[in-house]
Design an enzyme around this catalytic site. Structure first.
Site, PDB file in Angstrom:
ATOM      1  NE  ARG A  41     -38.800 -98.696  78.063  1.00 24.36           N
ATOM      2  CZ  ARG A  41     -39.944 -98.345  77.492  1.00 24.36           C
ATOM      3  NH1 ARG A  41     -40.794 -97.563  78.135  1.00 24.36           N
ATOM      4  NH2 ARG A  41     -40.251 -98.779  76.283  1.00 24.36           N
ATOM      5  CG  HIS A  61     -45.165 -99.441  81.740  1.00 20.01           C
ATOM      6  ND1 HIS A  61     -43.876 -99.913  81.600  1.00 20.01           N
ATOM      7  CD2 HIS A  61     -45.390 -98.708  80.624  1.00 20.01           C
ATOM      8  CE1 HIS A  61     -43.362 -99.494  80.452  1.00 20.01           C
ATOM      9  NE2 HIS A  61     -44.280 -98.751  79.836  1.00 20.01           N
TER      10      HIS A  61
HETATM   11  N1  LIG Z   1     -44.323 -95.285  80.011  1.00 20.70           N
HETATM   12  C1  LIG Z   1     -44.827 -95.566  78.843  1.00 20.70           C
HETATM   13  O1  LIG Z   1     -45.925 -96.083  78.761  1.00 20.70           O
HETATM   14  C2  LIG Z   1     -44.081 -95.147  77.595  1.00 20.70           C
HETATM   15  C3  LIG Z   1     -44.763 -95.127  76.373  1.00 20.70           C
HETATM   16  C4  LIG Z   1     -44.095 -94.694  75.244  1.00 20.70           C
HETATM   17  C5  LIG Z   1     -42.768 -94.321  75.318  1.00 20.70           C
HETATM   18  N2  LIG Z   1     -42.126 -94.349  76.515  1.00 20.70           N
HETATM   19  C6  LIG Z   1     -40.710 -93.952  76.599  1.00 20.70           C
HETATM   20  O2  LIG Z   1     -40.577 -92.634  76.083  1.00 20.70           O
HETATM   21  C7  LIG Z   1     -39.344 -92.570  75.361  1.00 20.70           C
HETATM   22  C8  LIG Z   1     -39.360 -91.379  74.417  1.00 20.70           C
HETATM   23  O3  LIG Z   1     -40.220 -91.640  73.310  1.00 20.70           O
HETATM   24  P1  LIG Z   1     -40.192 -90.680  72.029  1.00 20.70           P
HETATM   25  O4  LIG Z   1     -41.086 -91.311  71.024  1.00 20.70           O
HETATM   26  O5  LIG Z   1     -40.418 -89.281  72.384  1.00 20.70           O
HETATM   27  O6  LIG Z   1     -38.660 -90.863  71.580  1.00 20.70           O
HETATM   28  P2  LIG Z   1     -37.817 -89.957  70.562  1.00 20.70           P
HETATM   29  O7  LIG Z   1     -38.714 -89.283  69.602  1.00 20.70           O
HETATM   30  O8  LIG Z   1     -36.729 -90.840  70.056  1.00 20.70           O
HETATM   31  O9  LIG Z   1     -37.187 -88.806  71.498  1.00 20.70           O
HETATM   32  C9  LIG Z   1     -36.128 -89.055  72.359  1.00 20.70           C
HETATM   33  C10 LIG Z   1     -35.591 -87.721  72.857  1.00 20.70           C
HETATM   34  O10 LIG Z   1     -34.585 -87.980  73.839  1.00 20.70           O
HETATM   35  C11 LIG Z   1     -33.420 -87.239  73.502  1.00 20.70           C
HETATM   36  N3  LIG Z   1     -32.215 -87.958  73.941  1.00 20.70           N
HETATM   37  C12 LIG Z   1     -31.894 -89.260  73.739  1.00 20.70           C
HETATM   38  N4  LIG Z   1     -30.698 -89.547  74.278  1.00 20.70           N
HETATM   39  C13 LIG Z   1     -30.247 -88.399  74.823  1.00 20.70           C
HETATM   40  C14 LIG Z   1     -29.065 -88.041  75.525  1.00 20.70           C
HETATM   41  N5  LIG Z   1     -28.106 -88.935  75.764  1.00 20.70           N
HETATM   42  N6  LIG Z   1     -28.927 -86.755  75.936  1.00 20.70           N
HETATM   43  C15 LIG Z   1     -29.899 -85.845  75.683  1.00 20.70           C
HETATM   44  N7  LIG Z   1     -31.057 -86.112  75.030  1.00 20.70           N
HETATM   45  C16 LIG Z   1     -31.220 -87.383  74.606  1.00 20.70           C
HETATM   46  C17 LIG Z   1     -33.439 -87.128  71.990  1.00 20.70           C
HETATM   47  O11 LIG Z   1     -32.603 -86.042  71.601  1.00 20.70           O
HETATM   48  P3  LIG Z   1     -32.467 -85.609  70.043  1.00 20.70           P
HETATM   49  O12 LIG Z   1     -33.844 -85.102  69.660  1.00 20.70           O
HETATM   50  O13 LIG Z   1     -31.453 -84.550  70.056  1.00 20.70           O
HETATM   51  O14 LIG Z   1     -32.110 -86.854  69.310  1.00 20.70           O
HETATM   52  C18 LIG Z   1     -34.928 -86.879  71.762  1.00 20.70           C
HETATM   53  O15 LIG Z   1     -35.238 -85.533  71.913  1.00 20.70           O
HETATM   54  C19 LIG Z   1     -39.264 -93.942  74.695  1.00 20.70           C
HETATM   55  O16 LIG Z   1     -37.931 -94.267  74.336  1.00 20.70           O
HETATM   56  C20 LIG Z   1     -39.811 -94.854  75.764  1.00 20.70           C
HETATM   57  O17 LIG Z   1     -38.769 -95.342  76.582  1.00 20.70           O
HETATM   58  C21 LIG Z   1     -42.747 -94.765  77.652  1.00 20.70           C
END
Ligand SMILES: NC(=O)c1ccc[n+]([C@@H]2O[C@H](COP(=O)([O-])OP(=O)(O)OC[C@H]3O[C@@H](n4cnc5c(N)ncnc54)[C@H](OP(=O)(O)O)[C@@H]3O)[C@@H](O)[C@H]2O)c1
Length: 308
Positions: free
Chosen positions: A223, A271
């Site tokens: 993001r 994006h």
């Molecule tokens: N650009 C695009 O087209 C696109 C598409 C899809 C997603 N995204 C973005 O990608 C993000 C990640 O997706 P995902 O499915 O992988 O999410 P996810 O499975 O919820 O993984 C999030 C990761 O971030 C870590 N995290 C969150 N807050 C943290 C903090 N304060 N300090 C350290 N680590 C932290 C979490 O740690 P823990 O494992 O320890 O909880 C987890 O490992 C989404 O939230 C979205 O914003 C972008």
């Protein structure tokens, strides 16, 4: 079963059709034409606050994305209503493609060769050491883990940062803010795959990005608000960072006059790093609805106090 669908700015015909095929017995209405009362499940993207408030009795709300940062304040909604985000649903493969392209481009120095070609200069550059070309991934969740695995298979040293420590084969795990500086210190390409939350907004400021070694490269596919735009530009201009590939921005579409558009060290995409795929997403949501109806647990429930 009644399902309410909402996304802004489209009639949602493709999604509604796919939901209807996946759940033939369901009645699917589109808000606001269809009422939000007597709804079993809601499938939404960027719902307005008045819709969320009206969903207080649904069995679950499905968010049509992996990130839930565009959800309005959910405090008016009872905790008993789970908010479910997409997990993977075809996005991990796209993120793997996007990141592997950039890492290989940097490691094999295609940008440097492009500069040489513009000068019609024939010069073979010494091969970079792969064992010193560490890629650091911020976020070791569904997407970060998939990207880490692909880069491990390509032979790069990989480290990942998350809240809780992880055991991902071939990946060095760093956990919590207290380990962030160490994580950054040896990262040659930094890939951001964190959710946007109150803890991660503006995380990548000048102080943090300065912890990266000189000549490091940034990839933000999470993001835009994780970054501070002006501070990134300053680090690119003073040469601390070699460049950045950005797919996400604080304001989207990126405003016409934004300095990112024409910065010589920035590659940007609108994006597109991982699109939400209709068939894969609907199959996942329909599968989870069936599990909930059978009283079975599901994955992907957002912990509201964490914000992801
Ligand atoms: N650009 C695009 O087209 C696109 C598409 C899809 C997603 N995204 C973005 O990608 C993000 C990640 O997706 P995902 O499915 O992988 O999410 P996810 O499975 O919820 O993984 C999030 C990761 O971030 C870590 N995290 C969150 N807050 C943290 C903090 N304060 N300090 C350290 N680590 C932290 C979490 O740690 P823990 O494992 O320890 O909880 C987890 O490992 C989404 O939230 C979205 O914003 C972008």
């Amino acid at each position: 079963m009644n399902i309410l669908y909402y996304t802004p700015g489209t009639d949602g015909a493709v999604w509604i059709g796919a939901l209807q095929r996946a759940l033939p017995g369901a009645r699917i209405g589109r808000w606001p034409a269809a009422s939000a009362s007597d709804v079993d499940y809601a499938v939404v993207w960027k719902p307005p606050p008045e819709l969320v408030v009206a969903l207080e009795r649904v069995k679950a709300i499905f968010n049509l994305g992996a990130g839930v940062d565009s959800m309005p304040d959910l405090s008016a909604l009872p905790e008993s209503v789970p908010l479910v985000r997409l997990d993977d649903a075809g996005m991990a493969e796209q993120m793997v493609e996007y990141v592997c392209h950039i890492v290989l481009r940097r490691y094999r120095e295609f940008d440097a060769y492009a500069d040489q070609q513009r000068e019609a200069r024939w010069q073979q550059r010494p091969r970079l050491s792969k064992s010193a070309f560490t890629v650091g991934i911020l976020g070791a969740g569904v997407l970060g883990t998939a990207v880490a695995g692909a880069l491990v298979r390509l032979g790069f040293p990989i480290r990942a940062w998350s809240r809780a420590r992880k055991a991902i084969p071939g990946v060095e795990s760093f956990a919590g803010v207290q380990e962030l500086d160490d994580f950054l210190a040896a990262t040659r390409v930094l890939v951001c795959l964190l959710p946007l939350t109150r803890d991660t907004e503006r995380l990548l400021d000048a102080a943090r990005l300065s912890r990266l070694p000189r000549g490091a490269y940034l990839v933000n596919i999470a993001r835009g608000a994780l970054l501070i735009d002006g501070e990134l530009i300053a680090l690119l201009d003073n040469g601390h960072l070699a460049g950045a590939t950005l797919d996400v921005f604080r304001d989207e579409p990126l405003p016409a006059g934004h300095p990112f558009w024409h910065h010589p060290r920035i590659v940007l995409t609108p994006h597109v790093s991982a699109a939400t795929l209709v068939e894969e997403s609907v199959a996942q949501i329909a599968g989870k609805i069936r599990q909930l109806e059978a009283g079975l647990p599901i994955t992907g429930i957002v912990l509201r106090e964490r914000g992801y």
